[in-house]
Design a protein around this motif. Structure first.
Motif, PDB file in Angstrom:
ATOM      1  N   SER A 142      36.392  41.888  72.389  1.00 23.51           N
ATOM      2  CA  SER A 142      35.593  40.995  71.535  1.00 23.51           C
ATOM      3  C   SER A 142      36.468  40.357  70.459  1.00 23.51           C
ATOM      4  CB  SER A 142      34.441  41.768  70.884  1.00 23.51           C
ATOM      5  OG  SER A 142      33.505  42.166  71.859  1.00 23.51           O
ATOM      6  N   LYS A 151      30.482  36.724  78.392  1.00 19.80           N
ATOM      7  CA  LYS A 151      30.764  37.291  77.077  1.00 19.80           C
ATOM      8  C   LYS A 151      32.218  37.051  76.656  1.00 19.80           C
ATOM      9  CE  LYS A 151      30.149  41.628  74.552  1.00 19.80           C
ATOM     10  NZ  LYS A 151      29.685  43.010  74.659  1.00 19.80           N
ATOM     11  N   ASN A 202      32.537  40.964  81.520  1.00 20.33           N
ATOM     12  CA  ASN A 202      31.563  39.894  81.680  1.00 20.33           C
ATOM     13  C   ASN A 202      32.175  38.537  81.294  1.00 20.33           C
ATOM     14  OD1 ASN A 202      29.410  38.110  81.386  1.00 20.33           O
ATOM     15  ND2 ASN A 202      28.075  39.614  80.437  1.00 20.33           N
ATOM     16  N   GLU A 215      26.317  40.195  82.989  1.00 20.53           N
ATOM     17  CA  GLU A 215      26.321  41.581  82.543  1.00 20.53           C
ATOM     18  C   GLU A 215      25.968  42.514  83.708  1.00 20.53           C
ATOM     19  OE1 GLU A 215      27.016  44.599  79.983  1.00 20.53           O
ATOM     20  OE2 GLU A 215      27.216  42.490  79.460  1.00 20.53           O
TER      21      GLU A 215
END
Length: 121
Positions: A115, A78, A75, A35
């Motif tokens: 996401s 992630k 990231n 991050e």
């Protein structure tokens, strides 16, 4: 016939310019190992870049943080599936186009799109 590679960096920049973003012609998505935020950008950004084929530089050692490029970090912890299957600017362009398709503000919602894409991979 040779396949022509898409210049996702240029496509990303065109979208930001069209949106009227100041310095939109200097935007680039970039993969990072962890991050990166405003608090750690100055000290940790360069060391955590994961170079790929659509970045506006060819060698991480020659990257100069002179304020000319507006970096949008993706990231890899992630979004591991995305980072394995796409370049940073390819993923960013996908997110921008999906936001526009849905009527969302891509400046605010591009990470939500990533996401959702990560969950699908």
């Amino acid at each position: 016939m040779a396949e022509v590679e898409t210049d996702y960096l240029s496509l990303v920049r065109e979208e930001f310019v069209a949106r009227g973003v100041k310095h939109g012609g200097q935007v680039s998505f970039v993969k990072v190992k962890k991050e990166i935020n405003r608090d750690n950008f100055d000290k940790e950004f360069v060391d955590n870049i994961i170079p790929d084929d659509n970045l506006p530089f060819t060698d991480k050692e020659n990257l100069v943080l002179n304020g000319e490029t507006a970096w949008l970090p993706i990231n890899a912890q992630k979004y591991p599936g995305i980072c394995k299957s796409m370049t940073a600017n390819q993923a960013g362009y996908f997110a921008i186009r999906k936001c526009k398709q849905q009527g969302w503000d891509f400046l605010e919602d591009w990470q939500c799109v990533l996401s959702n894409l990560e969950m699908d991979l």
